[in-house]
Design a protein around this motif. Structure first.
Motif, short mmCIF file in Angstrom:
data_model
loop_
_atom_site.label_atom_id
_atom_site.label_comp_id
_atom_site.label_asym_id
_atom_site.label_seq_id
_atom_site.Cartn_x
_atom_site.Cartn_y
_atom_site.Cartn_z
N PRO A 111 90.08 -12.61 37.57
CA PRO A 111 89.97 -11.46 36.66
C PRO A 111 88.73 -10.61 36.95
CG PRO A 111 89.13 -13.42 35.58
CD PRO A 111 89.53 -13.84 36.96
N TYR A 112 88.87 -9.30 36.77
CA TYR A 112 87.77 -8.36 36.98
C TYR A 112 87.80 -7.31 35.87
CZ TYR A 112 87.30 -10.17 41.76
OH TYR A 112 87.11 -10.98 42.85
N TYR A 113 86.63 -6.67 35.67
CA TYR A 113 86.54 -5.52 34.78
C TYR A 113 86.41 -4.26 35.63
CZ TYR A 113 85.56 -8.80 30.96
OH TYR A 113 85.64 -9.81 30.05
N LEU A 114 87.06 -3.19 35.19
CA LEU A 114 87.02 -1.92 35.91
C LEU A 114 86.39 -0.88 34.99
CD1 LEU A 114 87.99 -0.71 38.65
CD2 LEU A 114 89.99 0.17 37.41
N ALA A 115 85.38 -0.16 35.52
CA ALA A 115 84.67 0.84 34.73
C ALA A 115 84.50 2.11 35.55
CB ALA A 115 83.29 0.30 34.32
N PRO A 116 84.33 3.25 34.88
CA PRO A 116 84.13 4.50 35.62
C PRO A 116 82.77 4.48 36.33
CG PRO A 116 83.86 4.86 33.26
CD PRO A 116 84.37 3.46 33.42
N ASP A 117 82.71 5.10 37.49
CA ASP A 117 81.47 5.17 38.26
C ASP A 117 80.81 6.51 38.00
OD1 ASP A 117 79.39 4.81 39.98
OD2 ASP A 117 80.59 4.77 41.82
N GLY A 118 80.04 6.58 36.91
CA GLY A 118 79.34 7.82 36.57
C GLY A 118 80.03 8.59 35.46
#
Length: 295
Positions: A111-118
């Motif tokens: 499992p991973y978390y995905l977040a916006p880059d900036g």
């Protein structure tokens, strides 16, 4: 200190894309681990690379090799790996959308978390996240992690997204070798009713906080006792009851089992429900002698 991203690139849906960062969703850093020591000096043993002909070698002298025949290798340079460029090296291109229940749990891996880059990526990220949330779908995409392309699912989670890598089909073993000799069977209706009643009696809402690693806790307790110079207390294993037959065991379990305790958070949120009456099945079966069945 900000968490370190495992992967940076773009999340793309058709002509829409935004820069994103991928972070591991789990960590094993708090697990108890042991080091290899020499039994006399208690010095930590270093695992050093050894060549059968040269003996100890420097790690700087190591190269990657692919064994194409027995004991025959082709050397792979870092530049060779960099030359293998595919889209998923830097882009998670969404290829399809599926229902979550159609993704068999056996294929789910890390499992991973995905977040916006900036900040500039946030608007596009939020639109894609909410579109997934409203449709109730999981996105299917690919990305390269650790020199390997992985198929992943992407779904909304709180204000971010949740990514799960999927195992390759050739990594999943078939069930025939393990389940092939297990008969389908036709369970005794009365025993089946007792088992169902036992399941209902122990049903609860899953909360991972209620299932701590008891072995890890006992291991740390033993370590602390040894640090104090005490001999560890060896806990006796629970005794097994003498089960005469399955019917008796089911009846005994149903009469002795208490309903699961309600978590504190749930108890505050809602009043405790009245205790359910014992299933009628248990009463009927208790009133007449059961035929002895061997397990």
């Amino acid at each position: 200190m900000a968490p370190r991203a495992s992967w940076k690139g773009y999340l793309r849906l058709s002509l829409v894309s935004c820069p994103v960062r991928l972070y591991p969703a789990t960590s094993t850093s708090d697990r108890i681990t042991f080091n290899q020591l020499h039994k006399d000096t208690h010095n930590r043993i270093n695992m050093k690379p050894v060549d059968p002909e040269l003996g100890l070698v420097e790690r700087s002298d190591l190269v990657k090799g692919y064994e194409y025949e027995d004991k025959k290798y082709i050397i792979i340079e870092d530049s060779d790996l960099e030359s293998v460029k595919i889209e998923s090296n830097h882009t998670m291109n969404i290829e399809a959308f599926v229902e979550e229940e159609t993704v068999d749990v056996i294929y789910r891996d890390a499992p991973y978390y995905l977040a916006p880059d900036g900040a500039m990526a946030e608007e596009t990220f939020i639109v894609l996240r909410e579109a997934l949330r409203r449709t109730g779908k999981l996105a299917i995409a690919r990305l390269v992690l650790s020199s390997r392309e992985r198929v992943v699912t992407i779904g909304p989670r709180e204000t971010g997204m949740f990514v799960c890598t999927l195992r390759n089909p050739n990594e999943v073993r078939g069930t025939a070798d393990y389940f092939g000799n297990i008969p389908v069977g036709n369970p005794d209706p009365e025993m089946l009713e007792l088992a169902e009643a036992l399941i209902k009696q122990k049903a609860t809402v899953f909360d991972p906080k209620n299932y701590e690693d008891r072995y890890e806790v006992a291991l740390m307790k033993m370590i602390r006792e040894k640090l104090k110079g005490h001999k560890p207390i060896i806990a006796a294993a629970p005794e097994r009851g003498n089960v005469i037959n399955l019917m008796d065991a089911l009846k005994a379990s149903l009469s002795q089992t208490k309903p699961p305790a309600v978590s504190k958070s749930k108890a505050k949120a809602e009043p405790a429900a009245p205790q359910a009456a014992k299933p009628a099945t248990a009463k009927r079966t208790a009133s007449k002698p059961a035929a002895k069945k061997k397990v």
